[in-house]
Design an enzyme around this catalytic site. Structure first.
Site, PDB file in Angstrom:
ATOM      1  N   ASP A 548      35.486  79.238  21.996  1.00 52.37           N
ATOM      2  CA  ASP A 548      35.072  77.933  21.482  1.00 52.37           C
ATOM      3  C   ASP A 548      36.175  77.174  20.738  1.00 52.37           C
ATOM      4  O   ASP A 548      37.007  76.547  21.360  1.00 52.37           O
ATOM      5  CB  ASP A 548      33.821  78.086  20.610  1.00 52.37           C
ATOM      6  N   GLU A 776      25.740  87.161  13.874  1.00 52.86           N
ATOM      7  CA  GLU A 776      26.623  86.695  14.943  1.00 52.86           C
ATOM      8  C   GLU A 776      28.086  86.991  14.628  1.00 52.86           C
ATOM      9  O   GLU A 776      28.876  87.321  15.514  1.00 52.86           O
ATOM     10  CB  GLU A 776      26.420  85.183  15.129  1.00 52.86           C
TER      11      GLU A 776
END
Length: 806
Positions: A548, A776
Site C-alpha cells: 500500500d 492487523e
C-alpha cells in the site's frame, strides 16, 4: 474551282469531323477509363478503410470482452455443493457474529442477532461483525473447518458462546445443530433479546424456494435441499415472550434494518413495554414473497438454546440436549489432539494459556473461511465503463471478519500456509476456487467482492478491479510449499495430483500474465502497475504490491524498477518449476527465468546501492516532498492538503526508504548463503533504530523521511513503521533457511531468528491477553495492536511461528 475548293473544303471539313469524332470518342473513353479507375481506387480505398474500421471495431470489441471472459480450459473445481458433503454446511458467513449456510450459490442462510434490553438505546442490535460495536472480544476458540466450531463472544454484561456440530449423511446435506449459550456476569438473571432467523438470497425466486413458519418451526424448501426444518429447542432458562414474522427483505445486506422496521412496542403482562416483531406490511397486496423469517425470543439468563436443522431423508436423529454436549466434547478432544499432533506446542514447552491463544488464532483462520457467490466489477483500458465479471463461487478465508469479510488474493497465499498444515483437502479446494476466477488474459482480480453482503461493506472507490493490477503471487508459492511438504499426496493417480494437473495451465497463464504486463523497461526488471499521482499523496500508493503506502519513487513513471516484484517473480518461477516437475511437464522455461533472476550481479546492477549498501527500488524520486494546506479558490470549498516538492525528482535508487522492500532478496531467498550482501542485510537487521524492535521487524526504518508520516490528510501511516505478521513470518522463514545453510552467515542468521521469534511471539500473545484480539499490525514503538481487529488472517501465522514451522 470554287466549287471544288468548296467541296474540297467540305470534304476536308468532313475529314476533320471524322478525326474529331474519333478523338472525342477516344477522349471520352480515356476519361471514362480514368474515372472508372479513380472510382475503383476510391471504392477500394473506401472498402479498405471500412475494412480497417471493421477490424478496429472488431478488435476493440474483442479486447473489451477479454477482461471478463473466463479462461478457456477445464475448470479446476469439479465437485461442488452436495458433491462434497463433508464441507457442504458450515459457518460460511464470516462477516456476521454467527451464521450458517451451505456451499451452494443459492443457499438459505441462518444467523443470530441479539440485543440487551437495558442498553438497546445506545448499543443497538448486534448482527454484522463491527468494530464500532466495541466488543471486548469475540472469536472462535476451536474450529476444525469441517464438522464443528465453538466461539465465545463478550458483550458485557453478557457472554454468548455459540457452537455447532454437523451430522453428515443423506442426499441433502445432513443435519446440524447450533447451540447458543447466554450467561450474565456472576451468572445473574438478566433479560436478553435473542433473534434467530432464516433468509433466502434475493436471487432466489419464489418459484424455486420458500420459507414459512409451521407449528413453531421454521420450514423451507429449495431445489437442492428439498424440504428442511429448523426447530428451536430451549435447554436451559426461561422464555418470557416469543414472536416471529414472515417478511420480505430487499437483500441479505439489510436484514438488521428490516428487523428494526418490523418492531412494534406492546405491553407484556408481568414485564411491561417491549418491542415485538410483527407482520410485514410490505407483503399486503404486493407481489412479494416471504424471504426472511426472524424468530424473536425474550429470555432470562442463563439461557441455552439448541437450533436444530434437519432434512427429511436422513433417519439419524439430530443432536440436541445431552447428546449434543457429548458430541461437542468429543469434537473438542479430537481437535486438541490433532492440534498438538500438528504443531507440538505443549511439547515445545508452551504453557496451556499460550497454547489456547494459538488454538484461537488458528481456529479463527478456519472459522473465517466463507463461501461467496456473485460477480465483481472489472475494467480494462478498452472498456469505457466498469463491466461485470462472470458470476462465480469463491471458497476462501477472509483477513478480518469485521473489516475485510471478503477474499484477497495475496492474503490467501499466507492463509494457506496455516490451513494447508491442517488440511491439504481444504486448502486445495480454496486454491481451486481462486484459479477458476482467472480470465482469458491470465489475470485474477486481487479483491473479490461477491454478493450483496460483501458489496455493502466496501467503499465505492475499491469496488472496481483493474486488469492491469497485480498482487504478489503468494498463492502459487504457498502451493509449491505444500507439495514439498506432502509429496506423497501428489503422487500419480491421487486426487490432489489430478487437481494439480487441472491447475497447471491456469498457473502458467497467471505467471505469463505477470511476465507480459509487469515487466520493466530494463531487462530482468519489473514494475508494479497502478500507481497514480493525484498530487494529494505524499508518496503515491502502490496497492498492487500489497504494501500500500510503503514509500516508492515519489513521482510514478515508466522507468521504475521494483525490487520486491523482481524477487516475487524469482519465487514464482521456482514454484512453477517444482509444479511442472511434479506432474511430468517440462520445467526448462521456468528454470531459465529462475537462474536469470537469481544472478546476483544482474540484481545488484538494477537494485544495489554501493553508497548505502542496501537494495532499493529505482525511479524518479525526491525526498524533498511534504504536505501543505492550500486555501480553496472558491469560498464554498474546504482547504485541502496537497504535496509540495522542494527539490526536483531525479532518476535514482530510492535508498531513503529502507524497510521491508529492501529485505526481499533475503525474504524470498534469492541471495546465496555465501552472499556478501546477505551479510550486510543481517547486519542492518540487528541495528537499533532501523527495523529491529522488541516487538518484531518494523516495516520502515526509523531513519526514513517518511517513517510514520501520514500519506494524505485523511490517510494515517500504514506500512510506514508498523510491525506486520506476514513479513515477519517471511523473515523468520528466511533466517531459518540461512541458519541451516552452509555459509559464513549461518550463525548470525540463527541468532537473529531466535531473538526475532521470541520478540514477535511474546508481543502477539501479550497483546491478545491485554485486548482480546489479534490485530492487523503492531506498533514498533510500544508493541500495541493497531489497524483493524480482529485480524485473524495472516496474523494467525503466529501459530506456525510458535511451532517453528516454515
Amino acid at each position: 474551282m470554287v466549287r471544288h475548293r468548296k467541296v474540297g473544303h467540305v470534304q476536308l471539313k468532313h475529314g476533320n469531323n471524322n478525326e474529331t469524332s474519333s478523338s472525342s470518342n477516344n477522349s471520352e473513353s480515356s476519361f471514362a477509363s480514368r474515372t472508372f479507375k479513380v472510382l475503383s481506387i476510391w471504392k477500394t480505398l473506401v472498402g479498405f478503410v471500412c475494412f480497417l474500421i471493421a477490424v478496429y471495431v472488431g478488435t476493440l470489441g474483442y479486447l473489451e470482452t477479454r477482461v471478463n471472459t473466463p479462461f478457456d480450459n477445464e475448470k479446476v473445481v469439479q465437485e461442488t455443493g452436495l458433491d462434497v458433503p463433508q464441507r457442504y454446511w458450515g459457518s460460511y458467513r464470516p462477516g456476521v457474529y454467527f451464521g450458517m449456510k451451505s456451499r451452494e450459490p443459492k443457499s438459505p442462510v441462518f444467523g443470530l442477532m441479539w440485543y440487551d434490553l437495558a442498553a438497546v438505546s445506545h448499543k443497538g442490535i448486534r448482527h454484522w461483525c463491527d468494530q464500532n460495536d466495541n466488543l471486548p472480544s469475540y472469536g472462535w476458540l476451536r474450529h476444525d473447518g469441517i464438522s464443528f466450531g465453538e466461539q465465545s463472544i463478550s458483550d458485557p454484561p453478557h457472554t454468548i458462546v455459540t457452537s455447532f456440530v454437523k451430522t453428515t449423511g443423506g442426499a441433502h446435506g445432513g443435519h446440524w445443530t447450533a447451540r447458543i449459550n447466554i450467561t450474565a456476569q456472576n451468572n445473574a438473571n438478566s433479560h436478553f433479546m435473542l433473534i434467530w432467523y432464516g433468509a433466502l438470497d434475493e436471487s432466489l425466486g419464489p418459484e424455486s424456494s420458500r420459507l414459512w413458519v409451521e407449528g413453531g418451526a421454521l420450514m423451507g424448501h429449495t431445489p437442492q435441499l428439498d424440504h428442511f426444518r429448523v426447530t428451536l429447542v430451549p435447554q436451559k432458562g426461561k422464555i418470557i415472550h416469543s414472536a416471529y414474522s414472515e417478511a420480505h427483505a430487499p437483500g441479505l445486506h439489510v436484514l438488521k434494518e428490516k428487523f428494526y422496521s418490523l418492531l412494534k412496542v406492546q405491553k407484556h403482562p408481568g414485564f411491561g413495554r417491549v418491542a415485538v416483531v410483527g407482520p410485514d406490511e410490505e407483503l399486503d397486496g404486493k407481489d412479494k414473497e416471504v424471504n426472511f423469517v426472524p424468530i424473536q425470543l425474550l429470555v432470562e439468563t442463563p439461557f441455552v438454546l439448541d437450533v436444530v436443522y434437519t432434512t427429511e431423508d436422513l433417519p439419524t436423529p439430530p443432536l440436541q440436549g445431552h447428546d449434543y454436549q457429548k458430541a461437542l466434547d468429543e469434537k473438542k478432544k479430537m481437535f486438541d489432539d490433532k492440534f498438538e499432533n500438528t504443531f507440538k506446542l505443549l511439547e515445545k514447552g508452551y504453557p496451556e494459556e499460550d497454547v489456547s491463544i494459538a488454538k484461537a488464532a488458528f481456529s479463527n483462520m478456519l472459522g473465517g473461511v466463507g463461501y461467496f457467490y456473485g460477480a465483481g466489477r472489472v475494467q480494462s483500458q478498452y472498456t469505457r465503463e466498469p463491466v461485470p465479471y462472470w458470476r462465480a463461487p469463491l471458497y476462501t478465508a477472509v483477513p478480518s471478519r469485521s473489516f475485510f469479510p471478503r477474499g484477497f488474493l495475496w492474503d490467501e497465499g499466507f492463509h494457506g500456509l496455516l490451513i494447508g498444515r491442517w488440511s491439504v483437502d481444504i486448502q486445495m479446494d480454496i486454491i481451486a476456487h481462486w484459479l477458476d476466477l482467472i480470465n482469458v488474459e491470465g489475470w485474477i482480480p486481487r479483491e473479490q467482492i461477491l454478493g450483496t453482503e460483501a458489496l455493502a461493506r466496501v467503499p465505492k472507490e475499491f469496488v472496481v478491479q483493474s486488469n492491469s493490477a497485480a498482487n504478489p503471487p503468494m498463492l502459487l508459492i504457498q502451493l509449491a510449499g505444500m507439495i514439498r511438504r506432502n509429496p506423497e499426496l501428489f503422487a500419480p493417480d491421487t486426487t490432489h495430483r489430478r487437481t494439480l494437473e487441472r491447475m497447471y495451465n491456469r498457473l502458467k497463464a497467471w505467471y505469463n500474465w505477470f511476465q507480459t504486463t509487469q515487466k520493466g523497461e530494463e531487462p530482468t526488471s519489473y514494475r508494479w502497475r497502478g500507481r497514480d499521482d493525484d498530487e494529494l499523496q505524499l508518496n503515491p500508493k502502490t496497492l498492487t504490491s500489497g504494501l500500500d503506502d510503503y514509500p516508492r519513487a515519489s513521482h510514478p513513471s515508466d522507468i521504475e524498477r521494483h525490487v520486491d516484484l523482481r524477487c516475487w517473480m524469482y519465487a514464482a518461477a521456482d514454484s512453477l518449476s517444482l509444479i511442472a516437475t511434479t506432474i511430468g511437464k517440462d520445467p526448462d522455461k521456468f528454470d531459465a527465468v529462475r537462474a536469470e533472476l537469481s544472478d546476483e550481479d544482474l540484481l545488484n546492477e538494477l537494485h544495489w546501492s554501493p553508497h548505502t549498501r542496501t537494495y532499493a527500488d529505482y525511479g524518479l524520486h525526491t525526498d524533498g516532498a511534504r504536505l501543505v494546506k492550500v486555501n480553496p479558490k472558491h469560498p464554498n470549498e474546504s482547504p485541502k492538503m496537497v504535496r509540495v516538492v522542494t527539490s526536483p525528482p531525479q532518476p535514482r535508487l530510492v535508498t531513503s526508504a529502507f524497510g521491508y522492500v529492501s529485505l526481499f532478496p533475503m525474504l524470498l531467498k534469492v541471495l546465496k548463503p555465501k552472499s556478501e550482501n546477505l551479510g550486510k542485510i543481517l547486519e542492518d537487521l540487528d541495528k537499533p533504530g532501523l527495523l529491529w524492535s522488541p516487538y518484531g521487524l518494523r516495516s520502515l526504518s526509523k531513519s526514513s523521511p517518511l517513517y510514520m508520516k501520514r500519506n494524505t490528510e485523511h490517510d494515517p501511516p500504514y506500512w510506514r513503521g508498523q510491525v506486520w505478521a506476514n513479513v515477519n513470518y517471511l523473515a523468520l522463514s528466511a533466517l531459518k533457511h540461512y541458519a541451516s545453510s552452509l555459509g559464513p552467515h549461518s550463525a548470525r542468521a540463527a541468532e537473529l531468528h531466535s531473538r526475532l521469534r521470541a520478540n514477535f511471539v511474546r508481543n502477539i500473545l501479550s497483546e491478545y491477553k491485554r485486548t482480546g484480539y489479534l490485530w492487523e499490525q503492531y506498533s514498533g514503538e510500544d508493541g500495541k495492536g493497531s489497524g483493524c481487529r480482529p485480524f485473524t488472517g495472516w496474523t494467525g501465522l503466529v501459530t506456525l511461528i510458535m511451532a517453528e514451522d516454515y
